[in-house]
Design a protein around this motif. Structure first.
Motif, PDB file in Angstrom:
ATOM      1  N   VAL A  92       0.865  -1.050  -0.090  1.00 54.90           N
ATOM      2  CA  VAL A  92       0.021  -0.087  -0.046  1.00 54.90           C
ATOM      3  C   VAL A  92       0.854   1.313  -0.028  1.00 54.90           C
ATOM      4  CG1 VAL A  92      -1.713   1.235   1.162  1.00 54.90           C
ATOM      5  CG2 VAL A  92      -1.891  -1.227   1.106  1.00 54.90           C
ATOM      6  N   SER A  93       0.505   2.376  -1.067  1.00 53.59           N
ATOM      7  CA  SER A  93       1.281   3.405  -0.706  1.00 53.59           C
ATOM      8  C   SER A  93       1.021   4.309   0.440  1.00 53.59           C
ATOM      9  CB  SER A  93       1.030   4.257  -2.294  1.00 53.59           C
ATOM     10  OG  SER A  93       1.182   3.616  -3.341  1.00 53.59           O
ATOM     11  N   ARG A  94       2.002   5.073   0.519  1.00 54.58           N
ATOM     12  CA  ARG A  94       1.868   6.211   1.786  1.00 54.58           C
ATOM     13  C   ARG A  94       0.672   6.708   1.885  1.00 54.58           C
ATOM     14  NH1 ARG A  94       6.753   7.694   4.328  1.00 54.58           N
ATOM     15  NH2 ARG A  94       5.859   9.457   4.448  1.00 54.58           N
ATOM     16  N   GLU A  95       0.030   7.407   0.855  1.00 53.26           N
ATOM     17  CA  GLU A  95      -1.171   7.864   0.456  1.00 53.26           C
ATOM     18  C   GLU A  95      -1.763   7.288  -0.645  1.00 53.26           C
ATOM     19  OE1 GLU A  95      -1.087  12.197   0.580  1.00 53.26           O
ATOM     20  OE2 GLU A  95      -0.751  12.254   2.879  1.00 53.26           O
ATOM     21  N   HIS A  96      -2.657   6.278  -0.384  1.00 52.45           N
ATOM     22  CA  HIS A  96      -2.922   5.330  -1.550  1.00 52.45           C
ATOM     23  C   HIS A  96      -4.239   5.947  -2.454  1.00 52.45           C
ATOM     24  CE1 HIS A  96      -2.550   0.935  -3.387  1.00 52.45           C
ATOM     25  NE2 HIS A  96      -3.646   1.513  -3.669  1.00 52.45           N
ATOM     26  N   ALA A  97      -5.233   6.171  -1.511  1.00 48.99           N
ATOM     27  CA  ALA A  97      -6.569   6.569  -2.251  1.00 48.99           C
ATOM     28  C   ALA A  97      -7.225   7.480  -0.985  1.00 48.99           C
ATOM     29  CB  ALA A  97      -7.532   5.306  -2.568  1.00 48.99           C
ATOM     30  N   ARG A  98      -8.143   8.260  -1.578  1.00 44.87           N
ATOM     31  CA  ARG A  98      -9.193   9.269  -0.948  1.00 44.87           C
ATOM     32  C   ARG A  98     -10.535   8.991  -0.900  1.00 44.87           C
ATOM     33  NH1 ARG A  98      -6.979  13.574  -2.436  1.00 44.87           N
ATOM     34  NH2 ARG A  98      -5.151  13.754  -0.854  1.00 44.87           N
ATOM     35  N   VAL A 138     -14.658   8.281  -4.633  1.00 43.91           N
ATOM     36  CA  VAL A 138     -13.492   7.877  -4.375  1.00 43.91           C
ATOM     37  C   VAL A 138     -12.276   8.063  -5.522  1.00 43.91           C
ATOM     38  CG1 VAL A 138     -14.037   5.263  -5.228  1.00 43.91           C
ATOM     39  CG2 VAL A 138     -11.904   5.646  -3.751  1.00 43.91           C
ATOM     40  N   GLU A 139     -11.132   8.263  -5.026  1.00 38.15           N
ATOM     41  CA  GLU A 139     -10.153   8.741  -6.046  1.00 38.15           C
ATOM     42  C   GLU A 139      -8.890   7.770  -5.724  1.00 38.15           C
ATOM     43  OE1 GLU A 139      -9.109  12.737  -6.324  1.00 38.15           O
ATOM     44  OE2 GLU A 139      -9.290  13.072  -4.361  1.00 38.15           O
ATOM     45  N   ASP A 140      -8.111   7.560  -6.844  1.00 38.53           N
ATOM     46  CA  ASP A 140      -6.808   6.900  -6.336  1.00 38.53           C
ATOM     47  C   ASP A 140      -5.824   8.127  -6.459  1.00 38.53           C
ATOM     48  OD1 ASP A 140      -5.112   4.318  -6.429  1.00 38.53           O
ATOM     49  OD2 ASP A 140      -4.205   5.644  -8.048  1.00 38.53           O
ATOM     50  N   LEU A 141      -4.722   7.974  -5.521  1.00 37.84           N
ATOM     51  CA  LEU A 141      -3.809   9.070  -5.379  1.00 37.84           C
ATOM     52  C   LEU A 141      -2.512   8.827  -6.079  1.00 37.84           C
ATOM     53  CD1 LEU A 141      -4.491  10.001  -1.716  1.00 37.84           C
ATOM     54  CD2 LEU A 141      -5.443  10.977  -3.797  1.00 37.84           C
ATOM     55  N   GLN A 142      -2.620   8.042  -7.180  1.00 36.63           N
ATOM     56  CA  GLN A 142      -1.376   7.798  -7.872  1.00 36.63           C
ATOM     57  C   GLN A 142      -0.445   6.718  -7.197  1.00 36.63           C
ATOM     58  OE1 GLN A 142       0.315  11.451  -9.104  1.00 36.63           O
ATOM     59  NE2 GLN A 142      -0.900  11.801 -10.738  1.00 36.63           N
ATOM     60  N   SER A 143      -1.374   5.813  -6.792  1.00 37.58           N
ATOM     61  CA  SER A 143      -0.480   4.793  -5.903  1.00 37.58           C
ATOM     62  C   SER A 143      -0.087   3.901  -6.970  1.00 37.58           C
ATOM     63  CB  SER A 143      -1.484   3.900  -5.261  1.00 37.58           C
ATOM     64  OG  SER A 143      -2.414   3.401  -5.928  1.00 37.58           O
ATOM     65  N   ARG A 144       1.032   2.975  -6.452  1.00 34.79           N
ATOM     66  CA  ARG A 144       1.985   2.269  -7.551  1.00 34.79           C
ATOM     67  C   ARG A 144       1.114   0.922  -7.871  1.00 34.79           C
ATOM     68  NH1 ARG A 144       4.124   1.543  -2.335  1.00 34.79           N
ATOM     69  NH2 ARG A 144       4.653  -0.798  -1.784  1.00 34.79           N
ATOM     70  N   ASN A 145       0.109   0.443  -6.928  1.00 36.05           N
ATOM     71  CA  ASN A 145      -0.603  -0.884  -7.089  1.00 36.05           C
ATOM     72  C   ASN A 145      -1.983  -0.573  -7.618  1.00 36.05           C
ATOM     73  OD1 ASN A 145       1.510  -2.270  -6.971  1.00 36.05           O
ATOM     74  ND2 ASN A 145       1.449  -2.326  -4.605  1.00 36.05           N
ATOM     75  N   GLY A 146      -2.512   0.881  -7.483  1.00 35.37           N
ATOM     76  CA  GLY A 146      -3.860   0.996  -7.945  1.00 35.37           C
ATOM     77  C   GLY A 146      -5.068   0.617  -6.993  1.00 35.37           C
ATOM     78  N   THR A 147      -6.012   1.308  -7.159  1.00 36.33           N
ATOM     79  CA  THR A 147      -7.162   1.065  -6.456  1.00 36.33           C
ATOM     80  C   THR A 147      -8.348   0.545  -7.306  1.00 36.33           C
ATOM     81  OG1 THR A 147      -6.583   2.774  -5.052  1.00 36.33           O
ATOM     82  CG2 THR A 147      -8.864   2.053  -4.977  1.00 36.33           C
ATOM     83  N   SER A 148      -9.088  -0.613  -6.980  1.00 33.87           N
ATOM     84  CA  SER A 148      -9.983  -1.099  -7.645  1.00 33.87           C
ATOM     85  C   SER A 148     -11.700  -1.039  -7.260  1.00 33.87           C
ATOM     86  CB  SER A 148      -9.779  -2.554  -7.991  1.00 33.87           C
ATOM     87  OG  SER A 148     -10.078  -3.410  -6.867  1.00 33.87           O
ATOM     88  N   LEU A 149     -12.614  -0.664  -7.793  1.00 36.49           N
ATOM     89  CA  LEU A 149     -13.812  -0.691  -7.455  1.00 36.49           C
ATOM     90  C   LEU A 149     -14.721  -1.657  -8.312  1.00 36.49           C
ATOM     91  CD1 LEU A 149     -15.936   1.155  -5.478  1.00 36.49           C
ATOM     92  CD2 LEU A 149     -16.274   2.661  -7.677  1.00 36.49           C
ATOM     93  N   ASN A 150     -15.221  -2.431  -7.387  1.00 34.06           N
ATOM     94  CA  ASN A 150     -16.150  -3.477  -8.053  1.00 34.06           C
ATOM     95  C   ASN A 150     -15.176  -4.325  -9.061  1.00 34.06           C
ATOM     96  OD1 ASN A 150     -18.419  -2.633  -6.427  1.00 34.06           O
ATOM     97  ND2 ASN A 150     -18.948  -1.230  -7.976  1.00 34.06           N
TER      98      ASN A 150
END
Length: 561
Positions: free
Chosen positions: A43-49, A59-71
């Protein structure tokens, strides 16, 4: 007031099961200051918000290195959350609960916003008992089945005639053809196995009446059974089938008759997806011949999907190649266009990345008073990530030389920069020298890099102070870097290189080694700097032959005439 909240199963990464969303914004990440802290290295330091807006929660991804998935789908923009949505961050899954959307507990079914929000895949288990089940045979055997041969042939010709190249064109046309073939069907669906989520995801839906806007529910348990067993199934009348309990979810879907078949890949070893067709009014039933026909159609659809996927992959590969080609030119632009021209001195440089982009770096930087800074570094790793870090190093070296009075302080500045957490524990071996042509002196620091070599026209070539050096940049925050110096005599050449030259490998898996470099330099010790450099590069290439290069190669020579 009941606020929406995120619900999750307690795990080693989280201490709570629910997280209330009372504030205007809640950040999910690894850093302890995040409102929802997830102690997981992926998990990135600040991953999603998650943010509260007048229209609802987003919900938005904060340019994390592994991404955020919804459904089950990766997000690349701000998306509104709905009650029951599944938010996944690496190994942790949250359910968004908003009682204002109906006061229900987190739903087991979820609406798919792509490609058609009218279709809801129900995740609740049910005991689907098919009236007819066909173990799908290998294609060559199935196509020899004489049943409905004429109808099958017309169907396959019709499907083949109307297929495009891209999946977004292929799948809707396939469903259009299916509704033409099966006149009793009201709905047709194609679901494909998603490589990221490892689940069946709806990719296309078609209702016979284009004006119909009602919701349509389908059962995930049926679909996954078809996919797992590679067996086509049929129920000709669910309402009259005594094996279905009225409380089971499949009965409540208003489906009268249904059939589904797996879409098997050409090797017949794995399932690409599932086709389902169903009727939602009495008197419209499917029979065994319909199921047999759907199985045959699935083979043609499988070929079409595989071709479309290959076409998409080819397009993506070409786009990536173009982008990498442009990035390669940009990276080359960060390197010196030509070696410096200094009276009484000669310079040579060579750079060859193992891939389109490399992590090796070198530079010649003019300084006040006629001095020349010579830098060479090797970022851990290869490819795009190493190249981006190399670009950062390029700018930081020039900035450090501008603001810091000594080489030692330049190295400390660089080390502090690359010890920050944002670089994902990467490090850089680095050598920096300053040449004073008037005094023929060379001052240098060595941060974990290979020691420079000194070639003398009379004496044997060797390393300069082999054990001089410190930790690489980005390893130890309080690392110290000592400055050393030597005088460059007339006819002497200083050689800087990355380990891509010593580690060059031939067809027998032999390495060129440091000994190979020293022997080559020794044999060319009386030649001018440029010719000496060219001969070393040629010797490495000749040794490797046709063996692919596995590491970036960087070489810099400077010598006194």
């Amino acid at each position: 007031m009941n606020f929406p909240y995120l619900q999750t199963t307690k795990s080693e990464y989280l201490q709570a099961e629910t997280f209330s969303l009372q504030q205007e914004s809640a950040t999910i990440g690894r850093h302890p200051s995040c409102e929802i802290a997830v102690d997981h290295s992926a998990v990135s330091r600040e991953h999603a918000r998650i943010v509260k807006e007048p229209q609802g929660y987003f919900v938005e991804d904060l340019q994390s290195r592994n991404g955020t998935s919804l459904n089950g789908r990766m997000i690349d923009s701000k998306i509104r959350l709905a009650h029951g949505d599944r938010l996944r961050i690496c190994d942790v899954e949250f359910t968004f609960v908003d009682h204002s959307e109906g006061g229900l507990s987190p739903r087991k079914s979820r609406a798919l916003h792509k490609p058609d929000s009218r279709v809801i895949i129900d995740d609740a288990p049910n005991a689907f008992h098919s009236m007819t089940e066909i173990n799908v045979p290998a294609p060559q055997k199935a196509l020899l089945n004489p049943a409905n041969a004429e109808i099958k042939l017309r169907a396959l010709i019709e499907i083949g005639r109307n297929l495009g190249a891209a999946l977004e064109q292929v799948l809707p046309q396939l469903l259009e053809n299916l509704l033409k073939i099966f006149r009793q069907a009201d709905c047709a669906y194609i679901l494909l196995n998603d490589k990221q989520t490892k689940r069946l995801e709806l990719r296309a839906f078609k209702h016979r009446d284009p004006q119909n806007q009602e919701s349509f529910r389908i059962s995930r348990s049926i679909l996954e059974k078809v996919s797992a067993t590679k067996a086509a199934i049929l129920s000709d009348d669910i309402g009259q089938d005594t094996r279905f309990d009225p409380s089971e979810s499949i009965v409540s879907f208003n489906i009268h008759s249904v059939m589904a078949t797996p879409i098997l890949a050409g090797d017949h070893d794995h399932c690409l997806g599932v086709i389902q067709v169903d009727s939602r009014s009495g008197g419209k039933k499917f029979n065994y011949n319909d199921l047999d026909l759907l199985v045959s159609v699935a083979y043609q659809i499988a070929v079409s999907i595989e071709n479309a996927q290959l076409h998409e992959a080819m397009i993506q590969e070409r786009v990536l190649e173009r982008e990498l080609s442009v990035a390669h030119k940009v990276q080359r632009g960060l390197l010196p266009a030509a070696p410096p021209v200094v009276e009484g001195y000669e310079f040579f440089d060579y750079y060859q990345p193992a891939q389109h982009l490399g992590g090796d770096y070198y530079d010649f930087i003019p300084l006040p008073g006629g001095e020349i800074a010579v830098a060479l570094g090797d970022v851990s790793g290869k490819g795009i990530s190493a190249a981006l870090l190399m670009a950062k190093l390029s700018s930081e070296v020039r900035y450090g030389l501008l603001i810091e009075p000594t080489l030692r302080q330049v190295a400390q500045h660089l080390n502090a920069t690359f010890c920050e957490n944002r670089w994902e524990n990467r490090f850089i071996t680095f050598f920096l020298a300053i040449i004073n042509p008037a005094m023929h002196s060379v001052r240098f620091i060595n941060a974990g890099h290979f020691p420079p070599l000194l070639v003398d026209p009379i004496h044997e070539a060797g390393t300069i102070a082999k054990h001089i050096g410190s930790f690489p940049l980005g390893v130890l925050e309080d690392a110290d870097f000592e400055e050393y110096s030597f005088t460059l005599q007339k006819g002497q050449t200083c050689v800087l290189m990355s380990d891509g030259l010593t580690d060059a490998m031939n067809a027998n898996n032999d390495l060129f080694t440091l000994e190979g470099v020293l022997n080559t330099l020794q044999a060319n010790r009386t030649l001018p700097v440029v010719q000496m450099g060219r001969n070393l590069v040629s010797a490495v290439r000749s040794f490797a032959g046709k063996t692919p290069q596995t590491d970036d190669q960087c070489l810099v020579l400077f010598g006194r005439k």
